[in-house]
Design a protein around this motif. Structure first.
Motif, PDB file in Angstrom:
ATOM      1  N   HIS A   1     -15.662  72.044 -22.712  1.00  0.00           N
ATOM      2  CA  HIS A   1     -15.188  72.341 -21.360  1.00  0.00           C
ATOM      3  C   HIS A   1     -15.156  71.083 -20.498  1.00  0.00           C
ATOM      4  O   HIS A   1     -16.167  70.391 -20.344  1.00  0.00           O
ATOM      5  CB  HIS A   1     -16.133  73.330 -20.667  1.00  0.00           C
ATOM      6  CG  HIS A   1     -16.062  74.711 -21.219  1.00  0.00           C
ATOM      7  ND1 HIS A   1     -14.977  75.540 -21.016  1.00  0.00           N
ATOM      8  CD2 HIS A   1     -16.942  75.426 -21.973  1.00  0.00           C
ATOM      9  CE1 HIS A   1     -15.196  76.695 -21.608  1.00  0.00           C
ATOM     10  NE2 HIS A   1     -16.377  76.651 -22.201  1.00  0.00           N
TER      11      HIS A   1
ATOM     12  N   ASN B   1     -13.176  73.103 -15.372  1.00  0.00           N
ATOM     13  CA  ASN B   1     -13.254  74.555 -15.639  1.00  0.00           C
ATOM     14  C   ASN B   1     -14.349  75.229 -14.828  1.00  0.00           C
ATOM     15  O   ASN B   1     -14.415  76.462 -14.780  1.00  0.00           O
ATOM     16  CB  ASN B   1     -13.552  74.818 -17.130  1.00  0.00           C
ATOM     17  CG  ASN B   1     -12.358  74.528 -18.020  1.00  0.00           C
ATOM     18  OD1 ASN B   1     -11.274  74.228 -17.528  1.00  0.00           O
ATOM     19  ND2 ASN B   1     -12.559  74.589 -19.323  1.00  0.00           N
ATOM     20  N   LEU B   2     -15.206  74.428 -14.213  1.00  0.00           N
ATOM     21  CA  LEU B   2     -16.347  74.992 -13.477  1.00  0.00           C
ATOM     22  C   LEU B   2     -15.861  75.891 -12.339  1.00  0.00           C
ATOM     23  O   LEU B   2     -14.974  75.511 -11.576  1.00  0.00           O
ATOM     24  CB  LEU B   2     -17.188  73.852 -12.893  1.00  0.00           C
ATOM     25  CG  LEU B   2     -18.538  74.269 -12.334  1.00  0.00           C
ATOM     26  CD1 LEU B   2     -19.516  74.581 -13.463  1.00  0.00           C
ATOM     27  CD2 LEU B   2     -19.118  73.154 -11.458  1.00  0.00           C
ATOM     28  N   GLY B   3     -16.450  77.077 -12.268  1.00  0.00           N
ATOM     29  CA  GLY B   3     -16.148  77.979 -11.158  1.00  0.00           C
ATOM     30  C   GLY B   3     -14.785  78.639 -11.242  1.00  0.00           C
ATOM     31  O   GLY B   3     -14.350  79.266 -10.277  1.00  0.00           O
ATOM     32  N   THR B   4     -14.119  78.538 -12.377  1.00  0.00           N
ATOM     33  CA  THR B   4     -12.790  79.151 -12.497  1.00  0.00           C
ATOM     34  C   THR B   4     -12.865  80.536 -13.130  1.00  0.00           C
ATOM     35  O   THR B   4     -11.841  81.180 -13.318  1.00  0.00           O
ATOM     36  CB  THR B   4     -11.861  78.274 -13.352  1.00  0.00           C
ATOM     37  OG1 THR B   4     -12.458  78.148 -14.660  1.00  0.00           O
ATOM     38  CG2 THR B   4     -11.652  76.902 -12.741  1.00  0.00           C
ATOM     39  N   GLY B   5     -14.098  80.957 -13.480  1.00  0.00           N
ATOM     40  CA  GLY B   5     -14.246  82.277 -14.092  1.00  0.00           C
ATOM     41  C   GLY B   5     -14.099  82.247 -15.598  1.00  0.00           C
ATOM     42  O   GLY B   5     -14.260  83.269 -16.264  1.00  0.00           O
TER      43      GLY B   5
ATOM     44  N   GLU C   1     -15.231  81.361 -19.416  1.00  0.00           N
ATOM     45  CA  GLU C   1     -16.524  81.258 -20.095  1.00  0.00           C
ATOM     46  C   GLU C   1     -16.943  79.795 -20.156  1.00  0.00           C
ATOM     47  O   GLU C   1     -16.126  78.906 -20.366  1.00  0.00           O
ATOM     48  CB  GLU C   1     -16.370  81.808 -21.518  1.00  0.00           C
ATOM     49  CG  GLU C   1     -17.514  81.489 -22.400  1.00  0.00           C
ATOM     50  CD  GLU C   1     -17.984  82.694 -23.208  1.00  0.00           C
ATOM     51  OE1 GLU C   1     -18.975  82.544 -23.894  1.00  0.00           O
ATOM     52  OE2 GLU C   1     -17.361  83.748 -23.128  1.00  0.00           O
TER      53      GLU C   1
ATOM     54  N   PRO D   1     -20.536  76.805 -19.172  1.00  0.00           N
ATOM     55  CA  PRO D   1     -21.751  76.586 -18.397  1.00  0.00           C
ATOM     56  C   PRO D   1     -21.498  76.726 -16.901  1.00  0.00           C
ATOM     57  O   PRO D   1     -20.394  76.458 -16.415  1.00  0.00           O
ATOM     58  CB  PRO D   1     -22.125  75.129 -18.712  1.00  0.00           C
ATOM     59  CG  PRO D   1     -21.276  74.715 -19.843  1.00  0.00           C
ATOM     60  CD  PRO D   1     -20.100  75.612 -19.892  1.00  0.00           C
ATOM     61  N   SER D   2     -22.560  77.122 -16.177  1.00  0.00           N
ATOM     62  CA  SER D   2     -22.460  77.174 -14.719  1.00  0.00           C
ATOM     63  C   SER D   2     -23.041  75.903 -14.099  1.00  0.00           C
ATOM     64  O   SER D   2     -22.927  75.688 -12.895  1.00  0.00           O
ATOM     65  CB  SER D   2     -23.202  78.403 -14.181  1.00  0.00           C
ATOM     66  OG  SER D   2     -24.525  78.396 -14.683  1.00  0.00           O
ATOM     67  N   ASP D   3     -23.656  75.069 -14.915  1.00  0.00           N
ATOM     68  CA  ASP D   3     -24.280  73.838 -14.439  1.00  0.00           C
ATOM     69  C   ASP D   3     -23.273  72.686 -14.610  1.00  0.00           C
ATOM     70  O   ASP D   3     -22.893  72.356 -15.742  1.00  0.00           O
ATOM     71  CB  ASP D   3     -25.537  73.584 -15.279  1.00  0.00           C
ATOM     72  CG  ASP D   3     -26.170  72.236 -14.986  1.00  0.00           C
ATOM     73  OD1 ASP D   3     -25.665  71.513 -14.108  1.00  0.00           O
ATOM     74  OD2 ASP D   3     -27.165  71.906 -15.655  1.00  0.00           O
ATOM     75  N   PRO D   4     -22.836  72.071 -13.503  1.00  0.00           N
ATOM     76  CA  PRO D   4     -21.825  71.016 -13.626  1.00  0.00           C
ATOM     77  C   PRO D   4     -22.261  69.859 -14.507  1.00  0.00           C
ATOM     78  O   PRO D   4     -21.435  69.223 -15.168  1.00  0.00           O
ATOM     79  CB  PRO D   4     -21.602  70.549 -12.180  1.00  0.00           C
ATOM     80  CG  PRO D   4     -22.713  71.124 -11.375  1.00  0.00           C
ATOM     81  CD  PRO D   4     -23.227  72.321 -12.109  1.00  0.00           C
TER      82      PRO D   4
END
Ligand SMILES: C[S@@+](CC[C@H](N)C(=O)[O-])C[C@H]1O[C@@H](n2cnc3c(N)ncnc32)[C@H](O)[C@@H]1O
Length: 214
Positions: free
Chosen positions: A148, A152-156, A158, A160-163
């Protein structure tokens, strides 16, 4: 925080494992460039490849069908069991190693290829893993990474949620000081989700261990 082996075991045993089935097209594009030339005839034995965080083995199996003797490493016993079962069904040989990538020490100077796809561990562990993966390569051996991109962060999608755990070409390049970077790119691609096709971004790295350095 990264997920535990138990989390991954549950997913491989009961969960949605849709992504595990087909090799990732961006990974296959890189692997095809660095795999033994079938026109040269069967190499006996083939060069060795290391699939780190191999999951259910979609790339392990691709590599085994393309001339490599593959070692698949993962800390999920359920994932490795799926890999072995599928390898038997497809009549290819693979070696599986149950290990935590935070501490796994592959043998040095051994692999013509190391592969890491969509394994997003925390940065200090990632840098240490990349250093060990680089040392595991033979001279001229390749490291391929696909995962990733930070975008892709915060786009919904799948992931990681950690940048800090997301990849960028710059981050991974900085963590591979001993390799020659052949490709470091942010690549748009399409993923199929439950709600349809979505645009996503991958970070793709192809690097090689120089012939003349330690
Ligand atoms: C999203 S899956 C990707 C699997 C595979 N590379 C692929 O592309 O299909 C992430 C994999 O990394 C493994 N993994 C995550 N952290 C790990 C760790 N610390 N040690 C070993 N395996 C790990 C998980 O068990 C899981 O199989």
């Amino acid at each position: 925080m990264t997920h535990s082996a138990e989390y991954w075991n549950r997913r491989y045993t009961h969960g949605d494992i849709g992504w595990t089935l087909a090799p990732h097209p961006l990974a296959v594009a890189e692997l095809a460039l660095v795999s033994p030339d079938p026109a040269a005839g069967p190499a006996a034995p083939g060069p060795r490849a290391l699939d780190l965080g191999a999951g259910a083995g979609r790339h392990t199996l691709w590599l085994a069908h393309h001339g490599w003797r593959v070692t698949a490493v993962d800390f999920s016993a359920a994932a490795l069991q799926r890999t072995r079962r599928q390898a038997a069904a497809e009549e290819v040989e693979v070696t599986t190693v149950l290990a935590d990538l935070a501490s796994y020490e592959p043998p040095q100077d051994t692999f013509g290829l190391a592969l890491i796809t969509y394994v997003h561990i925390e940065p200090p562990q990632r840098a240490a893993l990349l250093a060990r993966a680089a040392k595991a390569l033979t001279r001229g051996g390749r490291l391929v990474i696909v995962g990733h991109h930070l975008d892709n962060l915060g786009t919904g999608l799948e992931g990681p949620s950690d940048p800090e755990r997301m990849y960028t070409p710059e981050r991974l390049r900085a963590e591979l000081p001993d390799l020659r970077i052949e490709r470091a790119a942010r690549v748009p691609h399409t993923v199929t989700t439950e709600t349809g096709e979505r645009e996503a971004y991958a970070t793709v790295i192809r690097a090689s261990r120089p012939a003349n350095t330690g």
